[in-house]
Design an enzyme around this catalytic site. Structure first.
Site, PDB file in Angstrom:
ATOM      1  N   ASN A  47      -6.560   0.729  -0.103  1.00 32.28           N
ATOM      2  CA  ASN A  47      -5.906   0.981  -1.406  1.00 32.28           C
ATOM      3  C   ASN A  47      -6.513   0.126  -2.523  1.00 32.28           C
ATOM      4  O   ASN A  47      -5.874  -0.090  -3.559  1.00 32.28           O
ATOM      5  CB  ASN A  47      -4.400   0.679  -1.348  1.00 32.28           C
ATOM      6  CG  ASN A  47      -3.537   1.932  -1.273  1.00 32.28           C
ATOM      7  OD1 ASN A  47      -2.320   1.830  -1.269  1.00 32.28           O
ATOM      8  ND2 ASN A  47      -4.117   3.093  -1.200  1.00 32.28           N
TER       9      ASN A  47
ATOM     10  N   THR B 263       0.830  -1.217   0.000  1.00 34.98           N
ATOM     11  CA  THR B 263       0.000   0.000   0.000  1.00 34.98           C
ATOM     12  C   THR B 263       0.862   1.263   0.000  1.00 34.98           C
ATOM     13  O   THR B 263       2.080   1.204   0.202  1.00 34.98           O
ATOM     14  CB  THR B 263      -0.932   0.053   1.233  1.00 34.98           C
ATOM     15  OG1 THR B 263      -0.119   0.259   2.396  1.00 34.98           O
ATOM     16  CG2 THR B 263      -1.743  -1.220   1.390  1.00 34.98           C
ATOM     17  N   CYS B 264       0.201   2.414  -0.166  1.00 36.62           N
ATOM     18  CA  CYS B 264       0.914   3.694  -0.219  1.00 36.62           C
ATOM     19  C   CYS B 264       1.262   4.219   1.166  1.00 36.62           C
ATOM     20  O   CYS B 264       1.910   5.251   1.290  1.00 36.62           O
ATOM     21  CB  CYS B 264       0.058   4.734  -0.927  1.00 36.62           C
ATOM     22  SG  CYS B 264      -0.292   4.272  -2.606  1.00 36.62           S
ATOM     23  N   ASP B 265       0.791   3.539   2.227  1.00 33.15           N
ATOM     24  CA  ASP B 265       1.022   4.037   3.580  1.00 33.15           C
ATOM     25  C   ASP B 265       2.431   3.678   4.055  1.00 33.15           C
ATOM     26  O   ASP B 265       2.853   2.514   3.943  1.00 33.15           O
ATOM     27  CB  ASP B 265      -0.028   3.417   4.518  1.00 33.15           C
ATOM     28  CG  ASP B 265      -0.004   4.052   5.898  1.00 33.15           C
ATOM     29  OD1 ASP B 265       0.935   4.814   6.194  1.00 33.15           O
ATOM     30  OD2 ASP B 265      -0.925   3.769   6.681  1.00 33.15           O
TER      31      ASP B 265
END
Ligand SMILES: Cc1ncc(COP(=O)(O)O)c(C=O)c1O
Length: 400
Positions: A381, A342-344
């Protein structure tokens, strides 16, 4: 992770790779993929029953409610610990006789009690007067356990911070159970999940036995059931106390009084963890601040949710290590960061974690991924849940 633990895991996973035909599974399915082995649940069930002799085991459905896991528990003769109406339905859908279930949530809606009762559940848990009053006017064939709180600083999840009544205040709750007109069964507790000490079981049992005597004296009521909950730990990267040691403590604490009680336990993690192995692959590799990062196609918002929610750290190995233990690369381990998809930026599965050299497309394996993984994963996401493939080891596999 200790090098000897890694060697041990290489061997056992090497055998699993052959037994469950990972190569075929990977040719048919994409990663990430969870391989569920119902035999592992049965083996863990047998091991725990052999140690906790005389105890009725009620599998905590929340750990892994997959029908294949529930079916194995049922066929082993086990019972179920259900905590919500949804879990009642999951067990009922299997056709399991519902008197094998106990409802262990100490705080629930009256509608949840109605639902469980209609399904055939007769044993419930409360830990406060307001909850006990919810049983007022209900059928006399209901019996209620009063849940006690015992703190455990060694546990990854110390459940006593949220549930359970202090033993000193338990008499009042028992009184409310009696006033509500349903049966008082006895006491339950949960010493916290994934604790590193066996001592809390001793403390909790001794205190529970004293409380049984106390309510007998003061209220003239006999507790006939003691439920020691779950908590039995799993050796992920590091060794944890075995169930043999916990059983020794439990048997010793009960001593000659064991015959006075119906004894129950609610194991979740211990039965479920070994049931699933995660196969994930390296999607990308980068060097950041002089450190090597590998990006996997599963992470903290997916199957590794146990890292995020429980601070539990499953072992991670390269498939190459487990399928070719003779390779010279085996001892060429270097610390890397393993990140999720994910982008986190929180989505980092492991930092400074020793791995052999990896390139895009390499498969990475995590065993002991059965408990509190899929159940707490999200779709953050837009990433789909990791599929579970049930392998029956002997004759093929089928997906959900
Ligand atoms: C009431 C109850 N029983 C049993 C369990 C299972 O615990 P474990 O997975 O540590 O065995 C839990 C876990 O949260 C629980 O809340």
């Amino acid at each position: 992770m200790d090098p000897s633990r890694r060697r041990q895991l290489r061997e056992s996973l090497g055998a699993d790779a052959v037994r469950h035909s990972w190569a075929d599974l990977l040719a048919t399915h994409r990663t990430p993929l969870l391989v569920l082995d119902p035999d592992a649940v049965a083996a863990a069930y047998r091991r725990l029953s052999a140690e906790l002799t005389g105890f009725g085991l009620h599998y905590a459905v929340k750990a892994l409610p997959h029908p294949a896991a529930l079916a194995v528990i049922a066929s082993c003769g086990g019972g179920f610990d259900v905590a919500t109406s949804g879990e009642v339905d999951q067990v009922r859908a299997l056709g399991v006789p519902m008197h094998r279930c106990i409802h262990t949530h100490p705080v629930k809606k009256p509608a949840d009690i109605d639902h469980a009762y209609r399904a055939g559940v007769r044993t419930f848990v409360v830990d406060n007067p307001v909850e006990a009053q919810k049983f007022s006017g209900r059928s006399g064939d209901i019996e209620v356990l009063v849940r006690l709180a015992f703190p455990n600083p060694t546990a990854k999840s110390d459940l006593s911070t949220k549930f359970g009544v202090e033993p000193a205040d338990a008499e009042l709750v028992v009184k409310h159970v009696l006033d509500s007109g349903v049966g008082f069964a006895g006491f339950s507790f949960h010493v916290g999940s994934q604790g590193s000490s066996v001592h809390p079981y001793r403390v909790a049992l001794q205190s529970t036995l004293e409380l049984c005597d106390h309510v007998d004296r003061t209220l003239g009521v006999r507790a006939h059931t003691i439920d020691i909950g779950g908590g039995f730990p799993v050796s992920y990267r590091d060794p944890m106390p075995g169930v043999d040691r916990i059983a020794d403590v439990v048997h010793e604490a009960l001593g000659e009084r064991r015959g006075q009680f119906r004894l129950l336990a609610e194991p979740g993690r211990f039965l479920a963890a070994g049931a699933m192995t995660l196969l994930t692959s390296v999607v990308g590799t980068a060097t950041r601040g002089g450190k090597v990062w590998h990006y996997l196609d599963d992470g903290l918002y997916g199957s590794y949710s146990n890292v995020l929610t429980e601070d539990v750290h499953p072992p991670i190995l390269a498939l190459r290590e487990v399928s070719d233990t003779s390779s010279a690369a085996l001892d060429d381990l270097k610390p890397v960061t393993l990140a999720g998809p994910t982008c986190d930026s929180v989505d980092v599965v492991a930092r400074d974690y020793p791995m052999p050299p990896l390139t895009v497309g390499d498969i990475v394996v995590s065993p002991l991924m059965g408990a509190y993984t899929t159940v707490t994963s999200s779709r953050f996401n837009g990433i789909a849940p990791t599929p579970v493939v049930v392998s029956n080891a002997g004759g093929g596999a089928w997906t959900d």
